[in-house]
Write an enzyme that holds these catalytic residues in place. Structure first.
Site, PDB file in Angstrom:
ATOM      1  N   HIS A   1       1.902   4.321  -3.037  1.00  0.00           N
ATOM      2  CA  HIS A   1       1.934   5.787  -2.900  1.00  0.00           C
ATOM      3  C   HIS A   1       3.314   6.334  -3.275  1.00  0.00           C
ATOM      4  O   HIS A   1       3.436   7.280  -4.057  1.00  0.00           O
ATOM      5  CB  HIS A   1       1.620   6.192  -1.454  1.00  0.00           C
TER       6      HIS A   1
ATOM      7  N   HIS B   1       0.836  -1.211   0.000  1.00  0.00           N
ATOM      8  CA  HIS B   1       0.000   0.000   0.000  1.00  0.00           C
ATOM      9  C   HIS B   1       0.871   1.260   0.000  1.00  0.00           C
ATOM     10  O   HIS B   1       0.695   2.157  -0.837  1.00  0.00           O
ATOM     11  CB  HIS B   1      -0.909  -0.019   1.236  1.00  0.00           C
ATOM     12  N   GLU B   2       1.822   1.327   0.925  1.00  0.00           N
ATOM     13  CA  GLU B   2       2.674   2.516   1.027  1.00  0.00           C
ATOM     14  C   GLU B   2       3.648   2.605  -0.139  1.00  0.00           C
ATOM     15  O   GLU B   2       3.976   3.706  -0.595  1.00  0.00           O
ATOM     16  CB  GLU B   2       3.431   2.516   2.358  1.00  0.00           C
TER      17      GLU B   2
ATOM     18  N   ASP C   1      -7.648   8.111   2.125  1.00  0.00           N
ATOM     19  CA  ASP C   1      -7.196   8.491   0.782  1.00  0.00           C
ATOM     20  C   ASP C   1      -8.390   8.777  -0.122  1.00  0.00           C
ATOM     21  O   ASP C   1      -8.388   9.753  -0.888  1.00  0.00           O
ATOM     22  CB  ASP C   1      -6.342   7.381   0.170  1.00  0.00           C
TER      23      ASP C   1
END
Length: 334
Positions: A139, A135-136, A217
């Site tokens: 980004h 997930h990170e 988000d």
């Protein structure tokens, strides 16, 4: 109020008041002779932050490598209270670690604590940790590859208080933040980046494994996309504003918010907002799909190190793809 009009012999008295909602003040308060002059106090600029840091650093011992100028450049958007709190947190961390002076490590940790919360115990190696890493990484990779994005400062999967499993942090352009002159390309890249975490989850784990971790988000995406349509005129509806800046209900005002356009236009607005979000999400999925090998390599490094700084991250990405020229320039001058 009658004694504020200047007809009495107390002309040497100045009355000052403060509010963060000047739009709801009674007009009787704002008549000439009363509170007839308004001074807007914005968040401090670079020079203001530097001055505030110099005041609060007088009674603190800083390491020779710590530069207040660098800290001031790293903290756009910080208020004076947040800057003071940050230095106090750095001093507390220094004492806990039994150091003689505040170093860059304590400053970095203090900035993260003020902005994202306290550090919690790192997760054990598990499926949840790997999912957070993807997930990170989604980004962070979009922050680095998109041309109009601000550069990545760091990405981490160390959890924070408040339910934060990790974060990817950017170094924002201070001039743009202070002026508020956001371009359409920057806003679209901002939305694409916000959807990068969910896009990574879908591309790697499939639709069934998408989590609620992207809820914040998605809220950011909804707000930015709606503002692009209704306030900034950045959609097919045309260059005009459909909503005012402040739609909040406040005491003394209407209890029901009024729509400033018809139901037909509201439907078109919803379609435009959905179109922006859908196109940006498709772009995020495409970029991550095209760079899947790089994404997997970033996740492996995150699981091993738990935190990757921006410079190390860009060196890794540069081994697989040529970085946007503007990204490199911005990262160098930050």
């Amino acid at each position: 109020l009658t004694e504020m009009d200047g007809f009495e012999g107390n002309t040497g008295i100045i009355i000052i008041a403060a509010t963060n909602r000047p739009d709801v003040l009674d007009s009787a308060l704002l008549r000439p002779g009363r509170f007839d002059r308004q001074v807007s106090v914005d968040l401090p600029s670079y020079k203001g932050r530097l001055g505030i840091l110099e005041v609060h650093a007088r009674n603190k011992k800083l390491d020779a490598d710590v530069s207040l100028e660098t800290i001031a450049r790293r903290t756009p958007g910080f208020s004076g209270a947040e800057l003071a709190n940050m230095l106090n947190e750095a001093a507390i961390l220094t004492a806990r670690r039994r150091k003689d002076a505040i170093t860059l490590l304590e400053v970095d940790d203090a900035i993260d604590r003020v902005t994202t919360g306290m550090t919690l115990t790192p997760l054990l190696d598990s499926k949840k940790k790997r999912l957070i890493a993807y997930h990170e990484a989604g980004h962070a990779l979009l922050m680095t590859l998109l041309k109009n994005s601000d550069p990545l400062n760091k990405v981490t999967i160390i959890p924070r208080s408040g339910g934060i499993g990790g974060f990817a942090q950017q170094t924002f352009n201070e001039e743009m933040i202070d002026s508020g002159l956001y371009t359409r390309s920057w806003l679209l890249d901002r939305i694409t980046i916000a959807l990068g975490g969910r896009a990574a989850e879908q591309e790697v784990f499939g639709d069934a494994e998408i989590t609620v971790g992207a809820s914040n988000d998605i809220q950011v995406v909804a707000n930015l996309a709606r503002e692009m349509v209704t306030r900034y005129g950045m959609s097919d509806l045309g260059p005009f504003a459909l909503e005012s800046h402040n739609q909040e209900v406040f005491l003394g005002r209407d209890l029901m918010s009024r729509s400033e356009y018809s139901d037909e236009v509201a439907t078109r607005v919803d379609h435009q907002v959905r179109d922006i979000a859908t196109r940006c999400y498709a772009e995020a999925c495409r970029i991550l799909r095209d760079h899947r090998e790089l994404l997997d390599r970033i996740v492996d490094m995150l699981l091993e190190q738990e935190t990757i700084d921006g410079e190390q991250f860009r060196k890794l990405v540069a081994q697989y793809v040529e970085l946007p020229e503007k990204q490199l320039t911005t990262a160098t001058t930050s």
